[in-house]
Design a protein around this motif. Structure first.
Motif, short mmCIF file in Angstrom:
data_model
loop_
_atom_site.label_atom_id
_atom_site.label_comp_id
_atom_site.label_asym_id
_atom_site.label_seq_id
_atom_site.Cartn_x
_atom_site.Cartn_y
_atom_site.Cartn_z
N ILE A 23 0.84 -1.20 0.00
CA ILE A 23 0.00 0.00 0.00
C ILE A 23 0.87 1.25 0.00
CG2 ILE A 23 -1.80 -1.22 1.31
CD1 ILE A 23 -1.04 0.64 3.67
N CYS A 24 0.26 2.37 -0.31
CA CYS A 24 0.91 3.66 -0.18
C CYS A 24 0.47 4.26 1.15
CB CYS A 24 0.52 4.58 -1.34
SG CYS A 24 1.11 6.27 -1.14
N GLY A 25 1.38 4.34 2.09
CA GLY A 25 1.06 4.92 3.38
C GLY A 25 1.16 6.44 3.34
N ALA A 26 0.56 7.08 4.33
CA ALA A 26 0.60 8.54 4.38
C ALA A 26 2.03 9.06 4.44
CB ALA A 26 -0.21 9.04 5.58
N SER A 27 2.91 8.34 5.13
CA SER A 27 4.30 8.78 5.22
C SER A 27 5.05 8.61 3.90
CB SER A 27 5.03 8.03 6.34
OG SER A 27 5.02 6.63 6.09
N ASP A 28 4.49 7.82 2.96
CA ASP A 28 5.10 7.66 1.64
C ASP A 28 4.79 8.86 0.74
OD1 ASP A 28 6.06 5.10 2.25
OD2 ASP A 28 4.20 4.15 1.58
N VAL A 29 3.70 9.56 1.03
CA VAL A 29 3.21 10.61 0.12
C VAL A 29 4.21 11.74 -0.07
CG1 VAL A 29 1.43 12.37 -0.20
CG2 VAL A 29 0.80 10.02 0.44
N PHE B 218 14.84 13.16 2.36
CA PHE B 218 15.51 11.95 2.83
C PHE B 218 15.47 10.79 1.85
CE2 PHE B 218 13.86 14.19 6.61
CZ PHE B 218 15.07 14.53 7.19
N LYS B 219 14.49 10.78 0.94
CA LYS B 219 14.34 9.63 0.05
C LYS B 219 13.70 10.07 -1.27
CE LYS B 219 13.32 5.76 1.98
NZ LYS B 219 12.61 4.64 2.64
N LYS B 220 14.13 9.45 -2.37
CA LYS B 220 13.60 9.73 -3.70
C LYS B 220 12.48 8.74 -4.04
CE LYS B 220 16.56 13.02 -4.64
NZ LYS B 220 16.10 14.42 -4.73
N PRO B 221 11.55 9.14 -4.92
CA PRO B 221 10.47 8.23 -5.31
C PRO B 221 10.98 6.90 -5.86
CG PRO B 221 9.97 10.46 -6.04
CD PRO B 221 11.38 10.48 -5.52
N LEU C 157 11.91 4.55 -3.05
CA LEU C 157 10.71 4.00 -2.41
C LEU C 157 10.09 2.93 -3.29
CD1 LEU C 157 8.62 4.16 -0.11
CD2 LEU C 157 7.41 5.89 -1.46
N TRP C 158 10.01 3.16 -4.58
CA TRP C 158 9.47 2.17 -5.52
C TRP C 158 10.27 0.88 -5.44
CZ3 TRP C 158 12.09 -0.09 -9.61
CH2 TRP C 158 11.31 -0.90 -10.45
N ALA C 159 11.60 0.99 -5.45
CA ALA C 159 12.47 -0.20 -5.40
C ALA C 159 12.28 -0.97 -4.10
CB ALA C 159 13.92 0.20 -5.59
N GLU C 160 12.05 -0.25 -2.99
CA GLU C 160 11.82 -0.93 -1.71
C GLU C 160 10.49 -1.68 -1.72
OE1 GLU C 160 14.26 2.20 1.20
OE2 GLU C 160 12.06 2.15 1.21
#
Length: 201
Positions: free
Chosen positions: A26-32, A41-44, A47-50
């Motif tokens: 899922i896409c969590g609120a902290s991912d938005v 701190f992190k690039k899209p 996050l996709w690769a994780e």
């Protein structure tokens, strides 16, 4: 935006490991903030690769660990300072919308019945970022929590430098949510199909 929504589904997990498995799909609120390019701190793409299992999730940092440990204390002090009733939804609990099952939120606490409360801790060097309200990356997270829970607002409390408490209420912005949703859903599609994100210059 139509304020009507499907029922909210509460997903409870016994362990952090089970919670992480659900968080991958899922896409969590902290991912938005990451998806919208608001995170420093992190690039899209990371996050996709994780979420696709290509990269292992980053371990909990020392800063994050202290934030987790201090969360109950900050919640108690927030309740004392505001007079609000603070409710713990339970560890490793994810709220999702039935009509958007791939968008969710791990809400730290609830106040006033259904208003999500984010609990943060930050260094004194970040004090100026909280002077007039939460940073935009935090507000983006708050807006999605309001969207997921159906709340007309969200709240945040932050312990700064270990000895200064600031807190804010933020009205739900359907304009922001409407603009963010297509980008979030596009990201979710890329994850569910394991399709790499487009690279923009």
């Amino acid at each position: 935006m139509d304020d009507k929504q499907g029922a909210r589904v509460v997903l409870r997990h016994a362990t952090r490991e089970e919670w992480l498995v659900t968080r991958r799909r899922i896409c969590g609120a902290s991912d938005v903030p990451i998806i919208l390019g608001l995170s420093q701190f992190k690039k899209p793409g990371t996050l996709w690769a994780e979420k696709c299992g290509i990269l292992a999730p980053e371990p909990v940092s020392r800063h994050q660990r202290w934030g987790i440990l201090l969360e109950p204390v900050i919640a108690l002090e927030y309740a004392r300072a505001t007079g609000r009733t603070v409710i713990d939804p339970g560890a490793y609990t994810i709220q999702v919308r039935e009509d958007y099952p791939h968008i969710g939120a791990t809400v730290d606490r609830f106040i006033d019945g259904n208003v999500p409360l984010q609990i943060k801790a930050t260094a004194y060097s970040q004090r100026s970022a909280w002077k007039n309200g939460p940073p935009i990356s935090i507000e983006a997270q708050m807006q999605i929590e309001a969207f997921v829970t159906g709340s007309p607002q969200s709240a945040v409390v932050c312990l700064i430098g270990g000895n200064e408490l600031v807190y804010f209420d933020v009205p739900r912005s359907d304009r922001f949510i409407s603009a963010a949703l297509p980008k979030i859903l596009r990201f979710v599609h890329h994850v569910s199909t394991a399709t790499p994100l487009e690279v923009t210059p």
